[in-house]
Design a protein around this motif. Sequence first.
Motif, PDB file in Angstrom:
ATOM      1  N   ILE A   1       0.881  -1.151   0.054  1.00 14.68           N
ATOM      2  CA  ILE A   1       0.066   0.010  -0.126  1.00 14.68           C
ATOM      3  C   ILE A   1       0.887   1.120   0.022  1.00 14.68           C
ATOM      4  CG2 ILE A   1      -1.815   1.274   1.170  1.00 14.68           C
ATOM      5  CD1 ILE A   1      -2.738  -1.480   2.739  1.00 14.68           C
TER       6      ILE A   1
ATOM      7  N   ILE B   1      -7.336   2.965  -4.767  1.00 16.78           N
ATOM      8  CA  ILE B   1      -7.973   2.728  -3.391  1.00 16.78           C
ATOM      9  C   ILE B   1      -8.941   3.911  -3.389  1.00 16.78           C
ATOM     10  CG2 ILE B   1      -8.084   2.394  -0.965  1.00 16.78           C
ATOM     11  CD1 ILE B   1      -5.263   1.344  -1.094  1.00 16.78           C
TER      12      ILE B   1
ATOM     13  N   LEU C   1      -9.858   0.061   1.343  1.00 16.90           N
ATOM     14  CA  LEU C   1      -9.206  -1.185   1.160  1.00 16.90           C
ATOM     15  C   LEU C   1      -9.827  -2.349   1.146  1.00 16.90           C
ATOM     16  CD1 LEU C   1      -6.330  -2.404   1.342  1.00 16.90           C
ATOM     17  CD2 LEU C   1      -6.312  -2.106   3.971  1.00 16.90           C
TER      18      LEU C   1
ATOM     19  N   VAL D   1      -1.037  -1.638   7.769  1.00 18.93           N
ATOM     20  CA  VAL D   1      -2.081  -0.896   7.164  1.00 18.93           C
ATOM     21  C   VAL D   1      -1.441   0.583   7.543  1.00 18.93           C
ATOM     22  CG1 VAL D   1      -4.299  -0.104   6.688  1.00 18.93           C
ATOM     23  CG2 VAL D   1      -3.829  -2.549   6.940  1.00 18.93           C
TER      24      VAL D   1
ATOM     25  N   GLU E   1      -4.919   6.088  -2.968  1.00 12.99           N
ATOM     26  CA  GLU E   1      -3.677   5.576  -2.977  1.00 12.99           C
ATOM     27  C   GLU E   1      -3.526   4.565  -3.719  1.00 12.99           C
ATOM     28  OE1 GLU E   1      -1.011   6.832  -1.523  1.00 12.99           O
ATOM     29  OE2 GLU E   1      -1.732   8.532  -0.242  1.00 12.99           O
TER      30      GLU E   1
ATOM     31  N   LEU F   1      -3.088   0.207  -4.039  1.00 16.79           N
ATOM     32  CA  LEU F   1      -2.847  -1.262  -3.505  1.00 16.79           C
ATOM     33  C   LEU F   1      -2.292  -2.064  -4.655  1.00 16.79           C
ATOM     34  CD1 LEU F   1      -3.631  -3.400  -1.261  1.00 16.79           C
ATOM     35  CD2 LEU F   1      -5.962  -3.244  -2.315  1.00 16.79           C
TER      36      LEU F   1
END
Length: 343
Positions: free
Chosen positions: A166, A234, A238, A260, A289, A291
Motif C-alpha cells: 500500500i 483505493i 481497502l 496498514v 492511494e 494497492l
Amino acid sequence: MQRTDVNTLGEFGLIDHLTENFVNKQQTTILGVGDDAAIIAGGDEQIVISTDMLVEGIHFDFTYTPLKHLGYKAVVVNLSDIAAMNARPEQITVSIALSNRFSVEALDELYAGIAAACKTYGVDLVGGDTTSSNKGLIISITAIGRAPAGRITRRSGAKVGDLICITGNLGAAYLGLQLLEREKAVFKDNPEMQPKMGEHAPYLLQRQLRPEARTDMVDTFAKEGIVPTSMIDISDGLASEIFHICKASGVGAIIEESGVPIHNDAQLQALEFNLDPITTALSGGEDYELLFTIDPKDTEKIRFLPDLYIAGEIVAKEDGVKLHTKGGNIHPIKAQGWNHFGE
C-alpha cells in the motif's frame, strides 16, 4: 415486467450485468470492461482509458466544497485510475452538465482547478462537452494514458505468495468528510456558528477536498525495475479493493492490521469519533492511494522505498480474504466500501 432495484446488484454487479453480453470485436481492444482502465493497442506502447463521473449531491456537496478544489479533484480521481494500470496519464476530456444557477465566474473557478491539476500532472485538456442540467452539476472526465505493453498492470495478476503493498496512508479522507458533515449539521442548526474543526483537521480536509494521484509511483516502479503483479487504486476503501483484486485474480488474501498505514492525525481523529482507525482504513474510501502486489523476489527492491508499506500476503482462494489483527486474531473482511447508489 419485473422491476429489479439497482441496489440489489451494487455498482460493480450492475456493470457486470449490463455489459455481460458485449463481446469485443476490434483487434485493437486488448482489455475492455472490468479493470481501472481499458487497454487499447497503440503501436510500441499501449493506451489506457478511464472515465469517471461526479454528481452533485452524490459525490460532492457545495456546502463545503470549493469549485476550484472540485475541479482539481475531478481530474485527480481519473488520473488515479491511469496510475493504477502502471501507466502515465497524458490527456483528459471534460464534459459538464449544469443548471442555470451556475455563472460564468463559477465555471471559471471550476476550470481553474482543472487547469491546476493539468499543470501539476503534465496532462493536456483535449476536448469534452457542455450541456444543461435540470438540477445541479455533473462532471464527467475521461483520462488517457500510455505505457509499454510489458509494464501495464491489471487487477488479475496476483499469485499465491505475492506480497500486498500500500502507498501513502488510508482513512484520512473519510475522516475529513466526517468533520465536514459534522460542521454542516451544526451550521444548519445555527448559521452564525463558526466551524471548529480541531487540530487534526488540516491534513484530513486536504485529503478529502484536494487529494493527489500517485502517478509518482509509476516512475518509482520504472526506476526500481518493478512491475507489480496486480494493482488497483483505493477509491472505495481497502476492503473493497482487495476483494476486486482477489476476484479478478482468483486468490485470497491476508491483510496485517499492523501493516496498514494510517496517518497519526487520522488515528487520533478516529478515536475522537469513537471509531476504530482500522475500520476507517478498510471501509472509508477516497484515499486514491495504490494497492498492489509484487513477486516476493522484488521484496528487497521495495523494502526501503519511502511512503510504501508491505501489508499482507496473497493466499489461496479457499482461504478467503481476512484481517490479522494486532491482537493476533483473524477475522473475515467484508467489502463495505462506498455505495454509489445509496440506501
